[in-house]
Design a protein around this motif. Structure first.
Motif, PDB file in Angstrom:
ATOM      1  N   VAL A  19       0.834  -1.197   0.000  1.00  0.00           N
ATOM      2  CA  VAL A  19       0.000   0.000   0.000  1.00  0.00           C
ATOM      3  C   VAL A  19       0.870   1.248   0.000  1.00  0.00           C
ATOM      4  O   VAL A  19       0.614   2.209  -0.715  1.00  0.00           O
ATOM      5  CB  VAL A  19      -0.934   0.007   1.234  1.00  0.00           C
ATOM      6  CG1 VAL A  19      -1.627   1.349   1.364  1.00  0.00           C
ATOM      7  CG2 VAL A  19      -1.947  -1.102   1.128  1.00  0.00           C
ATOM      8  N   LYS A  20       1.932   1.232   0.800  1.00  0.00           N
ATOM      9  CA  LYS A  20       2.780   2.413   0.931  1.00  0.00           C
ATOM     10  C   LYS A  20       3.572   2.709  -0.342  1.00  0.00           C
ATOM     11  O   LYS A  20       4.093   3.788  -0.518  1.00  0.00           O
ATOM     12  CB  LYS A  20       3.748   2.235   2.106  1.00  0.00           C
ATOM     13  CG  LYS A  20       3.081   2.263   3.477  1.00  0.00           C
ATOM     14  CD  LYS A  20       2.550   3.633   3.810  1.00  0.00           C
ATOM     15  CE  LYS A  20       1.988   3.677   5.215  1.00  0.00           C
ATOM     16  NZ  LYS A  20       1.470   4.995   5.577  1.00  0.00           N
ATOM     17  N   LEU A  21       3.661   1.715  -1.236  1.00  0.00           N
ATOM     18  CA  LEU A  21       4.366   1.942  -2.492  1.00  0.00           C
ATOM     19  C   LEU A  21       3.425   2.394  -3.587  1.00  0.00           C
ATOM     20  O   LEU A  21       3.862   2.829  -4.646  1.00  0.00           O
ATOM     21  CB  LEU A  21       5.073   0.663  -2.950  1.00  0.00           C
ATOM     22  CG  LEU A  21       6.221   0.137  -2.101  1.00  0.00           C
ATOM     23  CD1 LEU A  21       6.886  -1.041  -2.794  1.00  0.00           C
ATOM     24  CD2 LEU A  21       7.244   1.216  -1.812  1.00  0.00           C
ATOM     25  N   ASN A  53      13.625  15.021   1.384  1.00  0.00           N
ATOM     26  CA  ASN A  53      12.321  14.575   0.872  1.00  0.00           C
ATOM     27  C   ASN A  53      12.385  13.429  -0.132  1.00  0.00           C
ATOM     28  O   ASN A  53      11.605  13.375  -1.095  1.00  0.00           O
ATOM     29  CB  ASN A  53      11.568  15.761   0.256  1.00  0.00           C
ATOM     30  CG  ASN A  53      11.214  16.813   1.292  1.00  0.00           C
ATOM     31  OD1 ASN A  53      10.747  16.492   2.382  1.00  0.00           O
ATOM     32  ND2 ASN A  53      11.461  18.069   0.959  1.00  0.00           N
ATOM     33  N   TYR A  54      13.309  12.506   0.086  1.00  0.00           N
ATOM     34  CA  TYR A  54      13.248  11.266  -0.687  1.00  0.00           C
ATOM     35  C   TYR A  54      12.017  10.489  -0.244  1.00  0.00           C
ATOM     36  O   TYR A  54      11.528  10.643   0.882  1.00  0.00           O
ATOM     37  CB  TYR A  54      14.501  10.422  -0.456  1.00  0.00           C
ATOM     38  CG  TYR A  54      15.727  10.914  -1.190  1.00  0.00           C
ATOM     39  CD1 TYR A  54      16.019  10.472  -2.479  1.00  0.00           C
ATOM     40  CD2 TYR A  54      16.595  11.827  -0.594  1.00  0.00           C
ATOM     41  CE1 TYR A  54      17.144  10.923  -3.156  1.00  0.00           C
ATOM     42  CE2 TYR A  54      17.717  12.293  -1.270  1.00  0.00           C
ATOM     43  CZ  TYR A  54      17.988  11.832  -2.554  1.00  0.00           C
ATOM     44  OH  TYR A  54      19.102  12.290  -3.218  1.00  0.00           O
ATOM     45  N   LEU A 130       8.671   7.214   4.738  1.00  0.00           N
ATOM     46  CA  LEU A 130       9.590   6.635   3.764  1.00  0.00           C
ATOM     47  C   LEU A 130       9.437   5.125   3.642  1.00  0.00           C
ATOM     48  O   LEU A 130       9.210   4.416   4.629  1.00  0.00           O
ATOM     49  CB  LEU A 130      11.050   6.949   4.135  1.00  0.00           C
ATOM     50  CG  LEU A 130      11.621   8.236   3.533  1.00  0.00           C
ATOM     51  CD1 LEU A 130      11.029   9.449   4.220  1.00  0.00           C
ATOM     52  CD2 LEU A 130      13.143   8.244   3.640  1.00  0.00           C
ATOM     53  N   VAL A 131       9.582   4.664   2.413  1.00  0.00           N
ATOM     54  CA  VAL A 131       9.651   3.230   2.117  1.00  0.00           C
ATOM     55  C   VAL A 131      11.081   2.779   2.358  1.00  0.00           C
ATOM     56  O   VAL A 131      12.038   3.517   2.101  1.00  0.00           O
ATOM     57  CB  VAL A 131       9.242   2.978   0.646  1.00  0.00           C
ATOM     58  CG1 VAL A 131       9.554   1.554   0.212  1.00  0.00           C
ATOM     59  CG2 VAL A 131       7.759   3.296   0.463  1.00  0.00           C
ATOM     60  N   LEU A 159       7.338  -0.653  10.343  1.00  0.00           N
ATOM     61  CA  LEU A 159       7.944  -0.492   9.019  1.00  0.00           C
ATOM     62  C   LEU A 159       7.704  -1.667   8.081  1.00  0.00           C
ATOM     63  O   LEU A 159       7.927  -1.537   6.874  1.00  0.00           O
ATOM     64  CB  LEU A 159       9.464  -0.313   9.166  1.00  0.00           C
ATOM     65  CG  LEU A 159       9.986   1.052   9.587  1.00  0.00           C
ATOM     66  CD1 LEU A 159      11.486   0.972   9.854  1.00  0.00           C
ATOM     67  CD2 LEU A 159       9.709   2.086   8.512  1.00  0.00           C
ATOM     68  N   PHE A 160       7.281  -2.790   8.608  1.00  0.00           N
ATOM     69  CA  PHE A 160       7.215  -4.000   7.779  1.00  0.00           C
ATOM     70  C   PHE A 160       6.349  -3.806   6.539  1.00  0.00           C
ATOM     71  O   PHE A 160       6.708  -4.245   5.443  1.00  0.00           O
ATOM     72  CB  PHE A 160       6.700  -5.181   8.604  1.00  0.00           C
ATOM     73  CG  PHE A 160       6.703  -6.482   7.861  1.00  0.00           C
ATOM     74  CD1 PHE A 160       7.892  -7.117   7.537  1.00  0.00           C
ATOM     75  CD2 PHE A 160       5.505  -7.081   7.466  1.00  0.00           C
ATOM     76  CE1 PHE A 160       7.899  -8.321   6.846  1.00  0.00           C
ATOM     77  CE2 PHE A 160       5.500  -8.278   6.784  1.00  0.00           C
ATOM     78  CZ  PHE A 160       6.702  -8.906   6.476  1.00  0.00           C
ATOM     79  N   GLU A 161       5.227  -3.127   6.686  1.00  0.00           N
ATOM     80  CA  GLU A 161       4.294  -2.962   5.571  1.00  0.00           C
ATOM     81  C   GLU A 161       4.795  -1.984   4.513  1.00  0.00           C
ATOM     82  O   GLU A 161       4.252  -1.916   3.410  1.00  0.00           O
ATOM     83  CB  GLU A 161       2.916  -2.506   6.083  1.00  0.00           C
ATOM     84  CG  GLU A 161       2.193  -3.554   6.903  1.00  0.00           C
ATOM     85  CD  GLU A 161       1.935  -4.833   6.111  1.00  0.00           C
ATOM     86  OE1 GLU A 161       1.667  -4.736   4.902  1.00  0.00           O
ATOM     87  OE2 GLU A 161       2.016  -5.923   6.701  1.00  0.00           O
TER      88      GLU A 161
END
Length: 265
Positions: A19-21, A53-54, A130-131, A159-161
């Motif tokens: 989802v985060k990507l 802001n990466y 951040l991913v 952070l796992f997701e």
């Protein structure tokens, strides 16, 4: 199966991705942190990735003699620190005493920049969006002990997701996905196998996508990725011109050491 409908730069895609990507924008990833601003694989480089802001950051975790996980690209500490020896042969006390080389980074010239622990990076990223890209070529994630340590740290920091694991062999992907079926994985495209075969290999798993070298990101290959509704990352994007072209074509993630995200605006 997690199926996400996402809008990319050049149309609608259906893809199995975290989802985060999933975003309508191209994500810009800092390889080994923001190395334009701070030494690679340092906590400072990760901080600078946040400051500049990466959207994502890539790190290289390795297990030391005590079973603790540190960041280090090479097998040895020789090239990037004031010490010598393999990470796997050094204790935590020994690694904690080392200083990262700061040549080329005037801001850190008179500062002690340490070799960070993986858990320090995870803690730093916890409160961000951040991913995280975990390079699995530096740590054996088929080893249940190693895998659990990494995943536990990620889960403790929420952070796992939003983490994906770069696992370049079928054996690694098979083993890791059995232990952690919800894990997100990526692997580098091997041109010897043919792109369509690699896309098919990725589709065997949930949330798995291809990473392709910028020199291989030809119009033909990108067209085939789009035809397959494939999510993909392009790595070693070394010029602004390449980045702008790939962004205009709807690339999902661009990994770089050569520019800041705001330079694409």
């Amino acid at each position: 199966t997690l199926v996400i409908i996402m809008l990319a730069g050049c149309g609608i895609q259906t893809t199995n991705t975290p989802v985060k990507l999933s975003t309508s924008d191209t994500l810009i990833s800092a390889h080994r942190g923001a190395t334009l601003a701070a030494p690679p694989n340092s906590l400072e480089a990760v901080k600078m990735a946040i400051v500049h802001n990466y959207d994502a950051v890539e790190v290289d975790p390795r297990v030391n003699k005590d079973g603790e996980i540190y960041l280090m690209h090479d097998e040895t500490v020789d090239a990037t620190t004031n010490g010598t020896g393999k990470v796997s042969d050094l204790t935590s006390t020994e690694l904690d005493q080392l200083l990262l080389k700061t040549d080329g980074y005037p801001e850190y010239e008179n500062k002690n920049v340490r070799v960070p622990k993986f858990k320090q990076v995870a803690s730093l990223l916890k409160e961000t969006n951040l991913v995280l890209n975990v390079d699995g070529s530096k740590i054996d994630l088929t080893n249940p002990v190693n895998a659990k340590k990494v995943v536990d740290i990620l889960k403790e920091n929420n952070l796992f997701e939003r983490t994906f694991f770069a696992l370049n062999t079928e054996r690694e992907r098979e083993a890791f996905s059995k232990m952690y079926p919800g894990a997100h994985m990526s692997f580098i495209y091997n041109s010897k196998n043919g792109l369509q075969n690699e896309i098919n290999a990725a589709n065997k798993y949930k949330n798995t996508f291809i990473t392709i070298h910028s020199n291989q990101a030809t119009d033909e290959n990108i067209s085939l990725l789009k035809k397959n509704n494939a999510y993909y990352q392009v790595y070693r994007v070394d010029t602004i011109e390449k980045a702008r072209r790939l962004k205009s074509l709807g690339a999902n993630i661009l990994e770089t050491e050569e520019f800041y995200p705001n330079q694409l605006e």
